[in-house]
Design an enzyme around this catalytic site. Structure first.
Site, PDB file in Angstrom:
ATOM      1  N   ASP A 124     -60.684  33.672  34.017  1.00  0.00           N
ATOM      2  CA  ASP A 124     -60.009  34.751  33.286  1.00  0.00           C
ATOM      3  C   ASP A 124     -59.111  34.354  32.127  1.00  0.00           C
ATOM      4  OD1 ASP A 124     -59.986  37.466  32.964  1.00  0.00           O
ATOM      5  OD2 ASP A 124     -58.355  37.851  34.360  1.00  0.00           O
ATOM      6  N   HIS A 141     -52.152  33.755  33.660  1.00  0.00           N
ATOM      7  CA  HIS A 141     -52.805  34.169  32.411  1.00  0.00           C
ATOM      8  C   HIS A 141     -52.415  35.591  31.993  1.00  0.00           C
ATOM      9  CE1 HIS A 141     -55.611  35.160  35.685  1.00  0.00           C
ATOM     10  NE2 HIS A 141     -55.891  36.230  34.974  1.00  0.00           N
TER      11      HIS A 141
END
Length: 974
Positions: free
Chosen positions: A111, A380
């Site tokens: 991701d 993230h």
């Protein structure tokens, strides 16, 4: 994207693990992979029953539950520092090894928005056998897919090359979520538990978007759909093994309905495998990579080129998040730096004061609160700025709380050590704050967390102009005091400090008592100048000079004009201006900018028509203050630059100080849908080639690329610590204390994005409150270094770390009369036993992790099998040490050489070293037993295991370029 709040996270994560463990126990064929330890640990510590814990142990042993990556989070790859990536990985790995005796061996980096070349090296050093990524440029992915090049052996580091290479798998165009379209129904397929709704799940158990269940009437159609997708993907890979990800974000909160449907489907396909031409099975990531490894194919090698920036469509360049929420990015780095200082400070204290009054267990908890906060923000959707304001506040609160704890710990250690000396000084209080010190006779304690001797300035806010500063021997210390740029009621006191590695010194600051005072700087204010109609002919140039540079300012515009590097007498023309990209916020009108994306309407527009100038000059420092106004009559400025140049007195080592031009910016509040950049334009013929760092670890070459669409945004890159431009002889370097987007939009130019304020009406962004309406003022710092390539090569690594790890200042008040300085203090004006490494090495970690695991693997596994994991107190005898070589092979004739270092003598100040064990990056492997899979390549045809490092004999270690070496150290008497 994971951006729930903590409460919804708790409810959701708790559900997933409770539900999945229960379902795995019901069928021997079922499997599951789990990634982020922060969420698993919340469940394990707060929710899991003893029975569930037993089941987890069993499932791990059977290989049906598999932890991949195993860090606290799945970290961002673009804007994080390698130190913090290692920290969060080490945190998670330490827990998994201590609790289960397992060590993750595969990555699942599906991701993060783009892939860095530091990551493969990091995972190789941690002992991984394969790495998996997904988000890379859409056009590049299509090309690799067509040519069956989605799998390769990645040599992320030019210097470590094949020694730390790793097999890498890029997911195909379907990425990491199951394709949900099914041709036989307008409902979705394969997501039988629907969409998560937490913290308030529906009472009747019917969630939104639950997929069509598998029945006798549709099972053949379901099977056809799944098989067709498997075959489509099989054509893009070289082996006949297909990784078919099942799940997505926020799935498996009801694992029962998931597995019961999928069981039926897999059985059906396998019963008809002749007809379908495939067999299917539940698998972990390790099962897949083992199958591919067993094929024994020869793979192509990829060099150190990374996959940044990342675009998903022609107008969707994910380069905005390099700058989003700049304040959070700055605090995350300050927290990381404070943690680094706190760890070595505490380690020295425990080693030297075993019978101390500070409770070690409590101290470790204080450090752990900051370890956790710094680890989690590397997510993230954390430091990237791609979370909602509520989640951002959670990160900020956790960071502030951890920093408060570590400051408290450092203060209590100083108090304890000073009172232990019994030299007559009584300290009534110590506090670390950022606002300076009260109006009494007081002292400043300054700790240098780097393992080098440093000479630098610390700034203290004071209320008088006339101050004196003394060291502990009563000698006067060079200092300068001046009016504060920010506040009208206080003054800034700059104290010149000279401190050895990992040591602290005390300075006494008092209002003037007739003797020598700090130098009082004088200020000259110049008239505000109209930049637009400036007379180019009769230039009046104002010089500001120190031993390294002459900087000229153009008095017609109040802007910088040129810099001369005095040693070589080279002059470059250099001007700086602020510009803004205007961006669109209406999806009906075209591409938008948001937390992730940068989509400028056109070229950047200069913001200021008038500039005010004030020069504050003293004998130690000159500060040039420039204020940028929208026009000549505007009341308030939106932008300011404070440029500082230092002059170091005789007898001090001022090389680093002299060579840096320090700039602090004040930017904001911006208008809506504006993205603010500082553009530095020079006459260097750079051919628009930019260099940026990769996570503070290595440098990437960034040639300007022309695209059909969105060229400006697709030429933005992340700058975590360093960026530079150069011509054949001269280099201009920028060093940063937080991440920024950076680009070279013209020959001789480098621009840094400092701040963004956006709003858009994209429904998805509105649903998650991801519109980045950030009205803050940001105050980033950048150091400029100008010189020949060889000179800047020597300076920039140490300078970058000196900016990252500035000294920690603590303030305290003396109570009562200060007694005469007793004789015993004479020898001891520096506290701590200096720990010093050569300038091409960095002491990356010196800490007491507190893990209770045995470093003998067989013993650790045995104690877990027998249920004898050590409970109770943390282990204070094991010291974690990491040493990193800062240079690449061939980068510098001297500094790129391997360095031989004797760990016994390096650490002699902490005690007598008895045992040194060399470990893998996160500490869980003995390097002598770590055998990573060796994948066949054309260059190295034999397949087998790779064992990378030569081990250290009798505490003498040779550190080669770019190596990060990790050790456990045990001292005598422990």
């Amino acid at each position: 994207y994971v951006f729930f709040l903590k409460e919804s996270m708790h409810a959701y994560a708790a559900n997933v693990y409770t539900s999945v463990v229960e379902e795995l126990m019901k069928g021997k064929q079922r499997k599951f992979i789990a990634v982020e330890q922060e969420f698993f640990r919340l469940w394990w510590d707060a929710v899991a029953t003893d029975m569930q814990k037993q089941q987890v142990h069993q499932l791990l042993q059977e290989g049906r539950l598999e932890f991949v990556i195993g860090g606290q989070v799945m970290h961002d790859e673009a804007v994080t520092l390698i130190d913090d990536q290692i920290l969060q990985l080490t945190e998670g790995h330490g827990f998994l090894y201590e609790t289960f005796g397992i060590r993750p061996q595969f990555s699942w980096h599906v991701d993060p928005f783009g892939a860095s070349a530091t990551t493969p090296t990091l995972f190789a050093l941690a002992g991984f056998n394969a790495h998996l990524i997904s988000r890379i440029d859409y056009d590049l992915k299509a090309d690799m897919q067509k040519n069956k090049k989605l799998q390769f052996v990645w040599q992320g580091s030019p210097s470590l090359s094949e020694r730390q290479e790793i097999f890498t798998h890029v997911m195909d165009q379907y990425s990491y979520c199951t394709p949900s379209q099914i041709p036989f129904s307008n409902r979705s397929g394969f997501y039988w538990n629907g969409i998560a709704a937490f913290p308030d799940p529906p009472k009747d158990g019917v969630y939104p978007n639950m997929s069509l269940p598998v029945t006798d009437t549709n099972i053949h159609l379901y099977a056809q759909t799944m098989v067709a997708n498997i075959k489509e993907r099989a054509a893009w890979f070289r082996t006949s093994d297909v990784l078919w990800p099942w799940g997505c974000d926020k799935q498996f909160f009801n694992a029962s309905v998931q597995y019961s449907n999928m069981d039926l489907l897999l059985d059906y396909i396998n019963k008809h495998s002749d007809e379908f031409g495939v067999t299917v099975q539940y698998a972990t990531l390790g099962d897949y990579f083992q199958a591919v490894y067993n094929r024994n194919l020869t793979w192509e090698i990829r060099d150190s080129q990374d996959f940044l920036p990342y675009s998903t469509e022609p107008f969707q360049a994910w380069t905005g998040f390099y700058t989003s929420r700049s304040t959070l990015k700055g605090i995350a780095r300050r927290a990381s730096s404070l943690l680094y200082a706190g760890e070595s400070f505490f380690t020295q204290y425990v080693r030297k004061h075993p019978a101390s009054s500070v409770c070690k267990c409590r101290a470790l908890r204080q450090l752990q609160s900051l370890r956790w906060a710094v680890s989690e923000v590397q997510h993230h959707d954390g430091i990237t700025g791609t979370e909602s304001p509520k989640v951002k506040d959670m990160y900020m609160n956790n960071l502030m709380y951890g920093m408060f704890n570590v400051k408290k710990l450092m203060a209590s250690i100083i108090l304890d050590m000073n009172n232990a000396k019994k030299n007559g000084e009584v300290y009534s209080s110590i506090y670390i704050n950022d606002s300076g010190i009260p109006d009494v006779d007081q002292y400043v304690v300054v700790y240098n967390p780097l393992a080098w001797n440093i000479t630098t300035f610390v700034t203290v806010s004071v209320s008088h102009l006339e101050m004196s500063v003394y060291d502990e021997l009563g000698h006067s210390v060079p200092a300068q005091v001046q009016s504060s740029a920010e506040s009208h009621s206080t003054y800034d006191l700059y104290i010149l400090v000279e401190i050895s590695g990992l040591s602290y010194r005390k300075y006494n600051v008092k209002p003037l008592n007739g003797k020598q005072s700090a130098f009082i700087a004088r200020s000259v204010k110049y008239k505000r100048k109209d930049v637009t109609g400036a007379d180019q002919q009769n230039r009046q140039l104002l010089p500001v000079v120190n031993n390294c540079y002459q900087v000229l300012f153009d008095q017609n515009t109040n802007l910088m004009h040129s810099i001369t590097e005095r040693e070589t007498n080279q002059t470059i023309q250099l001007t700086q201006e602020f510009l803004e990209y205007h961006v669109n916020g209406d999806v009906m009108k075209g591409p938008i900018s948001d937390n992730y994306l940068f989509a400028p309407n056109a070229s950047a527009v200069p913001v200021s028509k008038a500039v005010g100038l004030e020069v504050v000059s003293g004998n130690l420092m000159t500060e040039i203050r420039q204020y940028f106004y929208s026009n000549v009559t505007s009341q308030d400025y939106i932008y300011a630059v404070y440029t500082r140049m230092y002059t170091v007195p005789e007898g001090y080592d001022g090389k680093l100080l002299c060579h840096r031009i320090e700039q602090e910016y004040s930017v904001g509040p911006l208008e809506l849908n504006r993205e603010a950049v500082l553009r530095t334009s020079t006459n260097l013929n750079t051919r628009q080639l930019l260099y940026t760092d990769s996570n503070g670890y290595q440098i990437q070459k960034r040639p300007f690329k022309a695209y059909v669409n969105n060229t400006v945004a697709r030429n933005y890159y992340p700058m975590v610590q360093t960026a530079y431009i150069e011509d054949d002889t001269t280099r201009l370097m920028l060093l940063a204390e937080r991440a920024h987007g950076v680009s070279s939009q013209g020959n001789g130019q480098v621009e840094v994005m400092l701040h963004r304020r956006l709003w858009n009406n994209l429904q998805w962004d509105l649903n998650y409150n991801l519109t980045l309406n950030d009205s803050s003022v940001v105050r980033p710092v950048i150091w400029l270094i100008l010189g020949t390539k060889s000179v800047t090569n020597i300076l920039y690594r140490t300078s970058g770390l000196a900016l990252e790890h500035r000294p920690v200042a603590m303030f305290g008040a003396l109570s009562g009369d200060k007694p005469k300085v007793p004789g015993q203090l004479q020898q001891n004006s520096v506290h701590g036993s200096p720990v010093t490494v050569p300038p091409n090495l960095h002491l990356q970690t010196l800490s007491i992790p507190g893990w209770r695991y045995s470093s003998n693997h067989a013993e650790q596994v045995r104690s877990i099998r027998m249920g004898k994991q050590k409970e109770g107190d943390a282990d204070f005898s094991r010291v974690l040490l990491r040493i990193r070589h800062l240079y690449e092979v061939g980068e510098d004739p001297v500094l790129s050489q391997p360095v031989m270092i004797n760990l016994k003598s390096l650490l002699k100040g902490l005690g007598s070293v008895m045992v040194v064990e060399e470990r893998s990056l996160t500490g869980t492997w003995d390097v002598n037993t770590l055998k990573r899979w060796k994948w066949k390549t054309a260059r190295y045809p034999s397949k087998g295991f790779s064992n990378s490092t030569e081990t250290s004999e009798n505490c003498i270690v040779t550190v080669h370029p770019k190596e990060i070496r990790t050790f456990f150290v045990y001292f005598q008497g422990q």
